[in-house]
Design an enzyme around this catalytic site. Structure first.
Site, short mmCIF file in Angstrom:
data_model
loop_
_atom_site.label_atom_id
_atom_site.label_comp_id
_atom_site.label_asym_id
_atom_site.label_seq_id
_atom_site.Cartn_x
_atom_site.Cartn_y
_atom_site.Cartn_z
CE LYS A 42 -2.33 -7.23 6.64
NZ LYS A 42 -3.11 -8.69 7.82
CD GLU A 98 10.43 -4.58 8.67
OE1 GLU A 98 9.27 -4.72 9.13
OE2 GLU A 98 9.94 -5.50 7.23
CG ASP A 102 12.42 -12.57 14.48
OD1 ASP A 102 12.93 -13.62 15.56
OD2 ASP A 102 11.29 -12.71 15.42
CE LYS A 130 11.64 -11.22 18.91
NZ LYS A 130 10.76 -12.52 18.31
CG PHE A 151 5.09 -14.43 19.73
CD1 PHE A 151 5.58 -15.33 19.23
CD2 PHE A 151 4.05 -13.31 19.90
CE1 PHE A 151 4.87 -15.07 17.80
CE2 PHE A 151 3.26 -13.41 18.61
CZ PHE A 151 3.80 -14.17 17.52
CB VAL A 152 7.03 -8.41 21.31
CG1 VAL A 152 8.24 -8.73 22.08
CG2 VAL A 152 7.87 -7.91 20.36
CG ASP A 158 0.31 -10.31 13.02
OD1 ASP A 158 1.44 -9.76 13.01
OD2 ASP A 158 -0.53 -11.17 13.42
NE ARG A 164 -1.46 -6.37 11.61
CZ ARG A 164 -0.92 -7.53 11.25
NH1 ARG A 164 0.87 -6.94 11.53
NH2 ARG A 164 0.04 -8.35 10.70
C1 PRP Z 1 7.66 -9.17 10.35
C2 PRP Z 1 8.38 -7.38 10.21
C3 PRP Z 1 9.25 -8.10 9.88
C4 PRP Z 1 9.79 -10.15 9.05
C5 PRP Z 1 11.00 -9.73 10.30
O1 PRP Z 1 6.50 -9.06 9.09
O2 PRP Z 1 7.33 -6.76 9.56
O3 PRP Z 1 8.88 -8.07 7.74
O4 PRP Z 1 8.00 -10.54 10.00
O5 PRP Z 1 10.97 -11.07 10.62
P1 PRP Z 1 12.12 -11.73 10.25
O6 PRP Z 1 13.94 -10.81 9.90
O7 PRP Z 1 12.68 -13.19 9.92
O8 PRP Z 1 12.41 -12.04 7.98
P2 PRP Z 1 5.82 -10.28 8.78
O9 PRP Z 1 5.99 -11.73 8.06
O10 PRP Z 1 5.13 -11.05 10.59
O11 PRP Z 1 4.57 -9.64 8.30
P3 PRP Z 1 3.06 -8.68 9.61
O12 PRP Z 1 4.21 -7.76 9.05
O13 PRP Z 1 2.32 -8.15 8.17
O14 PRP Z 1 2.49 -8.89 10.57
#
Ligand code: PRP
Length: 178
Positions: A42, A98, A102, A130, A151-152, A158, A164
């Site tokens: 999301k 995206e 991370d 990051k 942690f952002v 979120d 969000r």
């Molecule tokens: C977050 C973000 C990326 C992913 C990045 O999504 O939107 O898709 O994490 O992390 P990574 O590089 O360590 O794989 P999340 O799984 O938190 O879902 P969301 O978008 O629904 O919050």
């Protein structure tokens, strides 16, 4: 929300200026091409909406929702598709949108998955990255900001599904998650 917020890392005007700048580059790079933006739910909702509005190109938008398997940390690298694309991307120019990279594991998996569908091209646009958290290097064509490994929240990101809708990127006060 004020007490939950530790600090503003990237204010709204800087975010918007950067997304506008990325949109101008994308306009140039994809001039004359038919572009499909693929948002990853999301978190990407905000950046997708802003980017699409700043683009002068006529684009199409589609969405994927992915999640890690099981109850482990999200950076397991094993991804489950909760919602797949509605669009057949074979022969299409695809730009993944995206909010944040991370560890890079989600995108690594997504790139392999989408590549196997034979798009004409496949690139990534991420609002945030990051560099200190990376576990698998990802070739990202369009990056908004490199940020520290904190942690952002906000601008789609979120903590337990909250924050969000903040229009800026902030860090969360430790008392909220400890
Ligand atoms: C977050 C973000 C990326 C992913 C990045 O999504 O939107 O898709 O994490 O992390 P990574 O590089 O360590 O794989 P999340 O799984 O938190 O879902 P969301 O978008 O629904 O919050």
């Amino acid at each position: 929300m004020g007490q939950d917020l530790e600090k503003v890392l990237i204010p709204e005007d800087e975010l918007q200026a950067k997304i506008k700048e990325l949109a101008a580059r994308i306009d140039q790079d994809y001039a004359g091409k038919d572009l499909l933006l693929v948002g990853v739910l999301k978190g990407a909702v905000m950046v997708m909406a802003d980017l699409a509005k700043y683009l002068h190109l006529g684009v199409q938008m589609d969405w994927m929702a992915v999640s890690s398997y099981g109850a482990g940390t999200k950076s397991s690298g094993v991804v489950r598709v909760l919602k797949d694309l509605d669009t057949d991307i074979m022969g299409r120019h695809v730009l993944i949108v995206e909010d944040i990279i991370d560890s890079g594991l989600t995108l690594h998996w997504l790139l392999e998955n989408l590549k196997s569908r034979d798009p004409a091209s496949l690139e990534i646009c991420a609002a945030l990255r990051k560099p200190d958290a990376v576990k698998v290097p990802i070739d990202v064509k369009y990056v908004g900001f490199d940020i520290p490994n904190e942690f952002v929240i906000g601008y789609g990101l979120d903590y337990a599904e909250r924050y969000r809708n903040l229009p800026f990127i902030g860090t969360l006060a430790p008392h909220v998650y400890k």
